[in-house]
Design an enzyme around this catalytic site. Structure first.
Site, mmCIF file in Angstrom:
data_model
loop_
_atom_site.group_PDB
_atom_site.id
_atom_site.type_symbol
_atom_site.label_atom_id
_atom_site.label_comp_id
_atom_site.label_asym_id
_atom_site.label_seq_id
_atom_site.Cartn_x
_atom_site.Cartn_y
_atom_site.Cartn_z
ATOM 1 N N CYS A 41 -20.199 3.315 -26.476
ATOM 2 C CA CYS A 41 -19.424 2.094 -26.310
ATOM 3 C C CYS A 41 -20.114 1.139 -25.333
ATOM 4 O O CYS A 41 -20.016 1.310 -24.111
ATOM 5 C CB CYS A 41 -18.018 2.444 -25.819
ATOM 6 S SG CYS A 41 -16.997 1.003 -25.518
ATOM 7 N N CYS A 98 -17.717 -0.736 -22.995
ATOM 8 C CA CYS A 98 -17.192 0.079 -21.889
ATOM 9 C C CYS A 98 -18.266 0.302 -20.819
ATOM 10 O O CYS A 98 -17.985 0.221 -19.628
ATOM 11 C CB CYS A 98 -16.737 1.448 -22.384
ATOM 12 S SG CYS A 98 -15.855 1.435 -23.936
ATOM 13 N N ASP A 99 -19.496 0.597 -21.225
ATOM 14 C CA ASP A 99 -20.491 1.120 -20.279
ATOM 15 C C ASP A 99 -21.690 0.213 -20.017
ATOM 16 O O ASP A 99 -22.494 0.484 -19.122
ATOM 17 C CB ASP A 99 -21.016 2.477 -20.791
ATOM 18 C CG ASP A 99 -19.887 3.494 -20.935
ATOM 19 O OD1 ASP A 99 -18.927 3.409 -20.144
ATOM 20 O OD2 ASP A 99 -19.970 4.354 -21.833
#
Ligand code: FAD
Ligand code: NAP
Length: 312
Positions: free
Chosen positions: A130, A133-134
């Site tokens: 992701c 997300c990261d």
């Protein structure tokens, strides 16, 4: 007893719930996480009509607000099983069992794992599925993105706002991604390509990823490349574990429906990414949600007629 139980609150499930509750049906929507589904893991969406560009979590929120307006009841829960009791269905969650006269399955799918050495060991420590997300953890770092589809190429482009360099590793010499996305990647100076190449191993120290071992499938040459993170986008697997024994899936687990979203079990519908189909998009998920939301209304009306006929 609900008229309709919708499992999953991605764009497909939320649209079905909106249509069904707007037809005055009692609707329960069960979601194991945050409403929005995969849209929550998508940075920018620019192929949803009405918006030049919108962030995935923002579109999720807008859809959720639309659903709430018509009275759908939302609960948090992980659906583990469905039992077909003929005129109604039992939806079994961890702590509770719900009953519905009809069910719409909209559980979507998840990113496939590659299964290479180091993937599990370094998950969350350099290995990610992701970018939204990261990505921000990798400022000025070198990242590997594995895959050649829309997800891999689009997320590689997204990662260039943080990373110093992003290398797309693809097993063929041609990308699968849409042409417009490919063109953007080719024009991006931070993106490099390793063609005809597979990831063999993710290497690291005690803490984090430090590199990868790559193999050229044509020359069989193997090399190690230093990298700080590996983002894997090699396809999708359906989230249909609870429905596998009911005979509504194909061999790979995707749910088979007709064009009205009906499965082989009367009163059970499936929509969105979880279906066996070729185009998995927010627009297609939303369209199928509309069809199923209307179809359950027709189904429940026909059931009423059957019941009335029996009691006459
Ligand atoms: P999902 O969005 O996957 O939602 C399914 C929901 O069901 C999830 O919230 C999940 O938690 C829930 N669920 C699953 N199992 C259970 C259970 N047992 N019990 C309870 N709840 C459950 N499409 C576009 O149109 N434009 C884009 O720009 C775009 N970008 C993308 C970028 C990435 C990285 C990815 C992965 C996909 C992208 N897509 C894009 C595709 C799009 O996100 C999907 O097609 C769409 O979200 C599918 O919607 P859905 O409702 O079918 O499933
Ligand atoms: P995908 O289209 O199935 O692409 C998977 C990619 O991974 C392919 O390039 C494939 O290679 C490669 N791959 C598969 N298994 C591999 C393995 N074992 N080793 C190495 N490489 C492997 O999956 P996706 O990109 O996640 O897209 C899924 C769906 O979401 C698609 O329908 C897509 O259109 C949609 N989506 C849309 C958007 C958008 O509209 N903007 C964005 C993201 C996703 P091959 O090419 O050789 O098969």
């Amino acid at each position: 007893m609900y008229d309709v139980i919708v499992i999953g609150a991605g764009p497909a499930g939320m649209t079905a719930a909106l249509y069904a509750s707007r037809s005055n049906l009692s609707v329960l929507m069960i979601e194991r996480g945050v409403p929005g589904g995969q849209m929550n893991n998508t940075a920018e969406i620019e192929n949803y009509p009405g918006f030049d560009s919108i962030m995935g979590p923002d579109l999720s929120m807008k859809m959720y607000e639309s659903v709430e307006k018509f009275g759908t009841e939302n609960v948090y829960g992980m659906v583990l099983d469905i039992k077909d009791q003929g005129s109604y269905k039992e939806i079994i969650c961890e702590d509770t069992t719900y009953q519905g006269k009809s069910v719409i399955i909209a559980t979507g799918c998840v990113h496939r794992k590659l299964g290479v050495a180091g993937e599990e060991e370094y998950a969350g420590r350099g290995v990610s599925y992701c970018a939204v997300c990261d990505g921000a953890f990798f400022r000025n770092k070198h990242l590997m993105v594995i895959g050649g589809g829309d997800s891999a190429v689009e997320e590689a482009i997204y990662l260039t706002q943080f990373a110093s360099k992003v290398t797309i590793v693809h097993r063929r010499d041609e990308l699968r991604a849409q042409k417009i996305i490919q063109d953007r990647a080719f024009a991006n100076e931070k993106i490099a390509f390793e063609w005809d190449t597979v990831l063999e191993e993710i290497i690291g120290n005690d803490m984090v990823v430090t590199g990868v071992q790559l193999k050229n499938v044509k020359t069989e040459a193997v090399k190690e490349v230093a990298a700080d993170g590996v983002f894997i986008y090699v396809g999708l697997d359906p989230l249909t574990e609870p429905f596998r024994t009911s005979g509504i899936t194909n061999e790979e687990g995707w749910i088979i429906t007709d064009q009205e979203m009906r499965t082989s079990i009367p009163g059970v519908y499936a929509i969105g990414d979880v279906r066996e189909k070729t185009l998995r998009q927010i627009t297609t998920a939303v369209g199928e949600g509309g069809i199923a939301g209307q179809q359950v209304y027709n189904y429940l009306e026909s059931m009423k007629e059957v019941e009335a006929g029996v009691s006459e």
